[in-house]
Design a protein around this motif. Structure first.
Motif, PDB file in Angstrom:
ATOM      1  N   VAL A  23     -55.159  99.719 -48.225  1.00  0.00           N
ATOM      2  CA  VAL A  23     -55.969  98.541 -48.537  1.00  0.00           C
ATOM      3  C   VAL A  23     -55.831  98.273 -50.021  1.00  0.00           C
ATOM      4  CG1 VAL A  23     -58.260  97.493 -48.516  1.00  0.00           C
ATOM      5  CG2 VAL A  23     -57.577  99.038 -46.678  1.00  0.00           C
ATOM      6  N   THR A  24     -55.677  97.009 -50.382  1.00  0.00           N
ATOM      7  CA  THR A  24     -55.540  96.646 -51.792  1.00  0.00           C
ATOM      8  C   THR A  24     -56.899  96.294 -52.384  1.00  0.00           C
ATOM      9  OG1 THR A  24     -55.166  94.325 -51.283  1.00  0.00           O
ATOM     10  CG2 THR A  24     -53.223  95.771 -51.333  1.00  0.00           C
ATOM     11  N   ASP A  25     -56.910  96.153 -53.692  1.00  0.00           N
ATOM     12  CA  ASP A  25     -58.142  95.773 -54.392  1.00  0.00           C
ATOM     13  C   ASP A  25     -58.632  94.411 -53.938  1.00  0.00           C
ATOM     14  OD1 ASP A  25     -58.036  98.131 -55.809  1.00  0.00           O
ATOM     15  OD2 ASP A  25     -57.061  97.236 -57.559  1.00  0.00           O
ATOM     16  N   SER A  42     -62.784  87.090 -58.425  1.00  0.00           N
ATOM     17  CA  SER A  42     -63.642  85.909 -58.284  1.00  0.00           C
ATOM     18  C   SER A  42     -64.153  85.751 -56.863  1.00  0.00           C
ATOM     19  CB  SER A  42     -62.870  84.645 -58.701  1.00  0.00           C
ATOM     20  OG  SER A  42     -61.684  84.493 -57.887  1.00  0.00           O
ATOM     21  N   GLN A  43     -63.375  86.203 -55.868  1.00  0.00           N
ATOM     22  CA  GLN A  43     -63.799  86.045 -54.498  1.00  0.00           C
ATOM     23  C   GLN A  43     -64.818  87.082 -54.067  1.00  0.00           C
ATOM     24  OE1 GLN A  43     -60.952  86.976 -55.665  1.00  0.00           O
ATOM     25  NE2 GLN A  43     -59.677  88.215 -54.257  1.00  0.00           N
ATOM     26  N   ALA A  44     -65.063  88.084 -54.894  1.00  0.00           N
ATOM     27  CA  ALA A  44     -66.003  89.157 -54.538  1.00  0.00           C
ATOM     28  C   ALA A  44     -67.450  88.674 -54.643  1.00  0.00           C
ATOM     29  CB  ALA A  44     -65.798  90.363 -55.440  1.00  0.00           C
ATOM     30  N   ASN A  45     -68.296  89.231 -53.785  1.00  0.00           N
ATOM     31  CA  ASN A  45     -69.743  88.950 -53.835  1.00  0.00           C
ATOM     32  C   ASN A  45     -70.493  90.186 -53.318  1.00  0.00           C
ATOM     33  OD1 ASN A  45     -72.178  87.678 -54.118  1.00  0.00           O
ATOM     34  ND2 ASN A  45     -72.050  86.612 -52.149  1.00  0.00           N
ATOM     35  N   THR A  93     -62.465  91.060 -50.790  1.00  0.00           N
ATOM     36  CA  THR A  93     -62.635  90.023 -49.784  1.00  0.00           C
ATOM     37  C   THR A  93     -63.398  90.528 -48.570  1.00  0.00           C
ATOM     38  OG1 THR A  93     -60.539  89.023 -50.491  1.00  0.00           O
ATOM     39  CG2 THR A  93     -61.413  88.343 -48.348  1.00  0.00           C
ATOM     40  N   LEU A  94     -63.106  91.742 -48.106  1.00  0.00           N
ATOM     41  CA  LEU A  94     -63.651  92.240 -46.855  1.00  0.00           C
ATOM     42  C   LEU A  94     -64.977  92.992 -46.989  1.00  0.00           C
ATOM     43  CD1 LEU A  94     -60.328  93.607 -45.311  1.00  0.00           C
ATOM     44  CD2 LEU A  94     -61.415  91.382 -44.885  1.00  0.00           C
ATOM     45  N   PRO A 103     -71.506  92.411 -59.108  1.00  0.00           N
ATOM     46  CA  PRO A 103     -71.247  91.460 -57.996  1.00  0.00           C
ATOM     47  C   PRO A 103     -69.816  90.946 -57.946  1.00  0.00           C
ATOM     48  CG  PRO A 103     -73.377  91.021 -58.978  1.00  0.00           C
ATOM     49  CD  PRO A 103     -72.713  92.039 -59.854  1.00  0.00           C
ATOM     50  N   LYS A 104     -69.087  90.940 -59.058  1.00  0.00           N
ATOM     51  CA  LYS A 104     -67.746  90.381 -59.090  1.00  0.00           C
ATOM     52  C   LYS A 104     -66.698  91.406 -59.483  1.00  0.00           C
ATOM     53  CE  LYS A 104     -68.854  86.074 -58.084  1.00  0.00           C
ATOM     54  NZ  LYS A 104     -68.316  85.407 -56.852  1.00  0.00           N
TER      55      LYS A 104
END
Length: 1477
Positions: free
Chosen positions: A244-246, A295-298, A251-252, A286-287
């Motif tokens: 699995v990548t960073d 940027s897509q992380a939450n 994203t997941l 959070p990011k």
């Protein structure tokens, strides 16, 4: 007077002007003369006055502080570790648990409890059984939820539950603790919000390396990351991916977190890895995570990883907070070979029996698989080919992942619980994450092994894949469980109690309770102290109901919904004090002892009576005569002679009145009479010439030298059998005296003048060298011999030998003091003449029953109304009056009607030449006029021959008699002694030698008639006539003077004789008290003093015993509560500021204690002010009566006319009634033995006790030192002689208390017998009755003291033996302190005991002892007597014990820091030791 020292002085003048007294002494051209000078005022500030005011202020402080300390013993809180000793162990919370902030916080319940079941079906009755049957006792499951965010702020990180139960809200007991809490023994979280946690526990072994030689994953320079998601599709992607990548993680994953660094005890710093904190945690925001931003992380929530070094009994993971580098790695064993087809097929069969809850997931061991071969559940075989290909690798430990604040999932397709995938990467493969754990389908999963390669744990559920959940897939491997970590379930095995009314309380306790050194854990049903519980519980809540019953009547402290009122569980804690019955009794005894001490010390606040400052011969012109009476009662003639020598030697210089020396020989002994005759011949033989060698001067010189040679002769030399030894006889006969004078002062004198003197001295030498013979002469009549010098005006000295009639009486008759059958009497006509006194006494007759005198015109006078010492003294006093009234002995001036001095010299004492030069001025005021208000002067006893170390029975009782006299002299209240006292005797208007008095008993017609008796200058009602005389002179308004000088040298008698004298004194005190308080005409003054003393004691006891919050003056209505509050408010604030300055934390934990202390101080200040007001009123009343008497309005002679008179009354009251308190030492001894054998203990604050005792010790000894310095300063100014009070004699202060205890009780019995004989039969009680053999009471007293002291020593040994045998069962130090106290008491009586048992017996010689064998010595009483005597009765041990007294006051004071009870022992020693006579 012609030579008042304050108004005249000596000067030299060049002319021969006459001096003020009409005489001048020429010296060449100068003349010594006496001239007047101006009277000077006394200095305002002097050393003596400074000592006086120091004493006064210390006394006032002592008067206030000691009762304050006694009340402190009752109200001061115990140290917290000793609270609730009557209950089971339950450590208290540290710090302040009853402040307003804490109480306000706990008033809202933070623990939510499940309700008490109200049906029997919901209760468990299996917790108790009786003979196989169930009982009414029950329990049930309780759910507890904690919601208190303030606990962490209070440093309560680990909080455990405890359940308490009660049926009546009074008696409480423990019914459950952490042992019965599930799923964990403590609340993991303290609030509902933080308690909502999802957790996942990993298997015990991480993924094995592909090859044995490769580095296992996740150990070195690694990141271990937990990725959480609610989405099943994302879980599918994460769980099936090999890498699995960073970006995929960002994203997941909904939430991420983990640990990083080097594990297994590595010393590498974790912050060397990017995005890794110093604590070894992956930095997440959070990011971003691991130092990378996306940027897509939450990311949401907070993820934590904790290793699981242990598991509980149900397999729950017990986590431990530690850095990643400190995780304890272990070895795991893995077999990469695939399992056989049959086994694999079995693992795929769904619902296989024996594996409950699992639906055929791969890797599950089946029942029946062999586990003895070293494998687990048959997964490994102990032998075979597969086992040979297994390898061992290092693995991370089992750990738990938890997440908080994950938030609510969005969408419809979600998992029932979040899932987590554990990933790892290393610095060698950055950005590539691989699963840390994998599924084992065709191979056996790895297991942990020990160093030998053997499996060490069973495969737990967490190590196996769980069944499929609601979504098909690998969810079971990654599923997280929801845990409410602020909730626990209590499922106890202990019973709550019987069904019915039940109060059930949940208590949250800190984990520090279990770490308390004295706490071993709770026990089933242990008692617990009742509410409030905030002193033991961080949080508390409760439920109430009638358990297991449908009917639910109302219950106290219970709401309608079944909750206990929080106000009933939480509130101000009433701290535990020592307010118990034993301590109250102890405090009341301390108050009683303190009151006795106050009576002793209060006279010291007054100033001394003034007197004439020096001897002047003119003073004697105001006296009729001076008489020294030596009352002999069976002593050897050598002892009596020594006293006669001193009596003549103390003749005042240039005495202007006659000086009489009287030998009163009650035993009519021939050798005494012959010795007196030779003694008078010596006086006749002393030559006399013109001035300056007059007869008076030569007599003075001869007797001065004679006194110097005989004053230090030991009594043992005078009591030698077969006559005196040569040296003693030479000194006592005057041989050495004559030789000394011949060689010095009388060397000029022709030997012919001394021939007669030498001859008479030789006669006396021969008489002393012969053995005393017990020959007596005529007992039926008086024998009187007088001597006066040939030239009556050459010498004022007169000698008298008096042997009053002592006929032998019938032993069958009562020895009454009135004429009765069997009593000898003489007849006196009406209006008799004093000149016929001896002639009338010579016609003595015995009254015979049936032949009584019937002549109504004569009076029958008993020949001896007192057969003891008072009778001899009265006969001597009457003879002095009779002799001085003869015509040839009258002066022809005012001296014929003047008072005279009567001095009593015991035969064992010898007056010194300056005795009357010091004594006479005390009877005159500063103007030189005779002060008839001075009744008695007294000088202390002094014994030169016995060292203090060898005075085992305190025969040399001088130290504390001197201390008492120093203090009592301030108010003129020194008591007379039976020797060394001088009385001022006056005659009433009626100068007859006889007087009428009422008979003691009634006659046959039941009437008490008057009868005629001889005048009594000394009371004849008891044996202690000196005490009776002292009381009489106080009641007459007279005072005494104390002379703090060695004016008399005594010869100390043996210890047993001293003990017999103590018994006689104690018996006399009791008898005189009974006579004084029940039957004396002026007894009401003593009663008044006694009632005032009792009122003082009761008042103090009430003040000390009142431990309520309110003040006694408010309860009594003296002051209004508002007034008191206004007074207290600023004082409380001031005290708080003082405490803050000191920085004391003691009051910080008990803020309400400040007000209590201030209230106590104000209360005792008001008490002291009230006492002062009472004394001022007493002063006012006294002055009013004094004015009435002076103005002639009324006669108030029996009422004190000054405050010092009241002080004297208190002294006499205490002196006569101190035997009433003789049981106080017995109480103290018994109290300590009770503490030892009843295992009592008391807990006082160490520092408080230490500070109070130090202050009290300083005040006590400060007063003693101030009084001693004041007295010695006065003595040094007047006589240049200083006698200090020896502080190393303190060991005597308590010794006599314990030694004479049985003697006091025995004396009380005998005195009561004597009083009954005196009261009902009029018997003479001034001597031992003939019904008892001579000395029987003394022998009985000695026997009692012997066995009593031995019992005290054996008791101390027994106390230590008992303490040693029961040491393990004792709590506290009360018994140990009491053992030390009884040991000190035994040490006090050690020497008296040894002296009485072996000190007086004849010891075995050293030669004989050496000839004995060991066996003979062991059975020889004489050998043991000698051994004990050598070991105990020696100066070395006595010196050690002597210094133990002062050291005790220092050592025990310091010891009170660890044993506060020793402070109370010090108080008793301080009060009782110097308060006895």
């Amino acid at each position: 007077m012609t030579s008042d020292p304050e108004s005249t002085e000596f000067v030299y003048t060049s002319s021969g002007v006459d001096s003020t007294d009409g005489s001048a002494e020429s010296d060449g051209s100068k003349t010594l003369m006496l001239r007047s000078r101006r009277r000077r005022c006394l200095p305002v500030c002097s050393a003596q006055r400074v000592c006086h005011w120091c004493y006064v202020w210390q006394f006032l402080l002592f008067l206030m502080i000691f009762p304050l300390w006694v009340k402190w013993l009752l109200v001061n809180p115990k140290p917290r570790q000793f609270w609730y000793e009557d209950y089971g162990p339950f450590p208290l919370l540290p710090g302040d648990f009853d402040s307003e902030e804490v109480l306000q916080q706990q008033m809202k319940p933070k623990i939510h409890m499940s309700a008490i079941p109200q049906s029997s079906s919901e209760c468990n009755y299996s917790c108790s059984a009786w003979r196989g049957y169930r009982t009414e006792e029950m329990n049930f499951r309780v759910s507890l939820s904690l919601n208190d965010s303030a606990l962490t702020q209070a440093h309560a990180h680990t909080v455990y539950p405890v359940l308490l139960a009660s049926a009546d809200f009074q008696d409480w007991w423990v019914v459950s603790d952490r042992r019965f809490a599930h799923p964990r023994p403590f609340w993991s979280e303290h609030t509902a919000q933080s308690g909502a946690v999802f957790v996942h526990s990993t298997p015990s072994c991480s993924r094995p390396p592909a090859k044995p030689q490769e580095m296992p994953s996740g150990l070195s320079g690694a990141y271990v990351l937990a990725c959480m998601t609610w989405d099943p599709e994302r879980l599918e992607q994460l769980s099936t991916a090999k890498e699995v990548t960073d970006v995929q993680i960002a994203t997941l994953c909904s939430s991420v977190g983990g640990v990083c660094g080097w594990s297994c005890g590595s010393t590498h710093l974790p912050q060397n890895l990017p995005g890794c904190s110093a604590q070894g945690k992956i930095e997440v925001s959070p990011k971003s995570f691991a130092g990378k931003t996306f940027s897509q992380a939450n990311f949401q929530g907070e993820v934590s990883m904790k290793q699981c070094p242990e598991v509980d009994e149900v397999g729950e993971c017990l986590t431990k907070e530690s850095p990643f580098s400190h995780w304890r790695c272990h070895n795991c064993k893995y077999n990469p070979n695939e399992i056989e087809e049959d086994s694999f097929r079995r693992l795929q069969i769904p619902g296989m029996p024996g594996i409950p809850g699992l639906t055929g997931f791969p890797g599950v061991p089946l029942p029946g698989d062999d586990t003895d071969g070293g494998g687990i559940g048959g997964l490994f075989s102990g032998d075979g080919e597969d086992a040979k290909s297994s390898y061992i690798y290092a693995s991370l430990p089992k750990f738990q992942v938890s997440v908080r604040g994950l938030g609510q999932p969005q969408g419809d397709s979600i998992l029932s619980q979040p899932a987590t995938v554990i990933l790892e990467t290393s610095e060698a493969t950055p950005g590539i994450w691989r699963p840390l754990y994998e599924a084992y389908v065709k191979t056996k999963p790895p297991v942990p092994v020990d160093a030998a390669g053997d499996p060490i744990t069973k495969v737990l559920d967490e190590d196996l894949e769980e069944g499929v959940g609601p979504i098909i897939g690998d969810f079971a491997r990654f599923r997280m469980h929801f845990q409410q970590q602020n909730r626990l379930t209590m499922d106890p095995h202990w019973c709550y109690g019987k069904q019915g009314p039940l109060y059930l309380v949940a208590c949250a306790i800190n984990g520090s309770v279990y770490r308390h050194e004295d706490f071993k854990g709770f026990t089933a049903g242990q008692k617990a102290a009742p509410p409030p519980f905030n002193d033991r519980c961080l949080e508390v809540s409760g439920r109430c109901a009638h358990a297991c019953l449908l009917h639910q009547p109302s219950m106290p402290n219970c709401t309608a919904d079944g909750r206990i009122l929080q106000s009933a569980l939480v509130g101000p804690v009433q701290w535990e004090t020592n307010n118990s019955t034993p301590v109250r009794i102890l405090c009341y005894m301390l108050i009683l002892c303190f009151s006795l001490k106050v009576v002793l010390l209060c006279p010291g606040i007054f100033s001394y009576y003034s007197h004439y400052r020096r001897y002047d011969p003119d003073l004697t012109s105001s006296l009729r005569c001076i008489n020294v009476c030596i009352a002999s009662s069976g002593e050897k003639k050598s002892i009596t002679l020594r006293s006669l020598i001193g009596a003549v030697a103390c003749m005042p210089k240039a005495c202007e009145c006659r000086f009489h020396v009287t030998l009163a020989d009650d035993h009519h002994r021939t050798e005494q009479k012959q010795m007196m005759e030779i003694f008078t011949k010596i006086l006749d033989a002393i030559p006399g010439f013109d001035e300056p060698y007059s007869l008076e001067e030569n007599v003075r010189q001869f007797f001065h030298v004679w006194v110097e040679g005989t004053k230090r002769i030991d009594i043992s030399r005078l009591r030698a059998e077969g006559g005196l030894e040569k040296e003693a006889a030479e000194y006592l006969s005057g041989r050495v005296t004559l030789q000394t004078l011949r060689e010095n002062t009388w060397s000029w004198m022709d030997g012919r003048y001394l021939m007669q003197l030498e001859t008479v001295v030789e006669q006396l030498y021969e008489a002393l060298s012969t053995t005393d013979e017990e020959n007596v002469f005529d007992l039926l009549s008086d024998t009187v011999h007088d001597w006066e010098p040939k030239d009556r005006n050459a010498l004022p000295l007169r000698l008298h030998y008096l042997a009053r009639a002592r006929p032998e009486e019938d032993e069958r008759t009562v020895k009454s003091q009135h004429v009765a059958p069997g009593i000898y009497y003489y007849k006196v006509p009406q209006n008799p003449d004093n000149a016929n006194w001896l002639q009338l006494r010579g016609k003595v007759k015995e009254m015979v029953y049936g032949l009584e005198e019937q002549d109504p015109f004569v009076n029958l006078v008993p020949i001896q109304s007192s057969r003891g010492l008072p009778g001899a003294l009265n006969f001597a006093a009457n003879y002095m009056y009779f002799f001085s009234s003869r015509a040839e002995n009258l002066y022809g001036d005012d001296r014929d009607i003047s008072p005279y001095l009567f001095s009593i010299c015991d035969p064992y004492h010898q007056y010194q030449p300056d005795f009357f030069h010091t004594t006479i001025p005390l009877f005159f005021n500063r103007s030189g006029e005779l002060d008839e208000e001075v009744g008695i002067t007294q000088c202390p006893l002094y014994f030169h021959e016995i060292a203090e170390e060898l005075d085992y029975l305190d025969g040399n009782n001088a130290q504390f008699f001197r201390l008492h006299s120093m203090i009592q002299n301030c108010c003129g209240g020194v008591s007379a002694w039976d020797t060394n006292s001088t009385r001022l005797l006056t005659r009433e208007d009626d100068t007859s030698l006889w007087k009428f008095e009422r008979k003691r008993v009634r006659e046959a017609d039941r009437k008490r008639r008057e009868h005629l008796v001889e005048r009594r200058s000394f009371p004849e009602t008891c044996k202690v006539e000196h005490i009776a005389s002292s009381v009489n002179q106080v009641l007459r308004g007279q005072h005494t003077q104390f002379i703090n000088r060695r004016l008399s040298y005594g010869m100390s008698r043996s210890g047993t004789e001293a003990l017999a004298s103590m018994q006689r004194m104690a018996e006399g005190h009791v008898l005189f008290w009974l006579q004084s308080f029940f039957g004396r005409r002026q007894g009401f003054m003593l009663w008044l003093s006694f009632i005032f003393f009792i009122f003082f004691v009761v008042w103090l006891c009430i003040l000390v015993g009142n431990i309520s919050q309110g003040m006694l003056v408010v309860d009594m209505g003296v002051l209004q509560k508002n007034t008191v509050d206004r007074i207290l408010a600023p004082l409380v604030d001031l005290f708080k500021e003082f405490v803050e300055i000191l920085g004391s934390s003691y009051f910080g934990n008990k803020p309400s204690l400040i007000k209590i202390y201030v209230t106590m101080g104000v209360e005792f200040a008001i008490w002291l002010a009230g006492l002062s007001v009472c004394l001022l009123l007493l002063l006012l009343v006294t002055e009013i009566f004094k004015a009435f008497t002076a103005c002639g309005i009324c006669s108030c002679f029996s009422v004190p006319n000054e405050m010092r008179h009241w002080a004297r009354l208190l002294i006499r009251m205490h002196q006569t009634s101190h035997w009433v308190w003789a049981w106080l030492p017995a109480f103290w001894i018994g109290f300590n033995y009770w503490n030892v054998f009843a295992e009592q203990t008391y807990h006082f604050n160490c520092w408080g006790m230490f500070l109070f005792i130090v202050v009290l010790q300083v005040l006590n000894w400060g007063m003693i030192i101030a009084a001693s310095m004041r007295s010695t300063l006065q003595a040094s100014m007047e006589t240049n002689e200083v006698i200090f009070l020896s502080m190393d004699n303190l060991w005597r202060s308590t010794q006599s208390l314990y030694v004479t205890l049985p003697l006091n009780f025995y004396s009380f019995i005998k005195a009561t017998e004597d009083y009954l004989r005196f009261h009902f039969y009029g018997a003479d009680v001034t001597f031992e009755p003939y019904s008892e053999s001579s000395g029987q009471r003394a022998r009985t007293s000695i026997c009692l003291v012997k066995y009593w002291t031995l019992l005290l020593i054996l008791g101390a040994i027994g106390a230590w033996v008992h303490y040693g045998l029961t040491y393990s069962d004792r709590d506290g130090q009360g018994s140990l302190a009491s053992c030390i106290v009884v040991s000190l008491i035994a040490l006090d009586v050690l020497h008296p005991c040894a002296y009485l048992w072996v000190g007086q017996s004849k010891h075995m010689s050293s030669e004989k002892a050496q000839r004995l064998s060991w066996l003979q010595a062991c059975v020889s009483t004489a050998w043991w007597t000698r051994l004990i005597s050598k070991l105990v009765l020696n100066k070395t041990l006595s010196t050690i014990v002597k210094w133990i007294g002062p050291l005790c006051f220092l050592v025990l004071t310091l010891l009170s820091l660890v044993m506060p009870y020793m402070g109370i022992n010090l108080a008793f020693m301080m009060l009782l030791g110097t308060s006895t006579y």
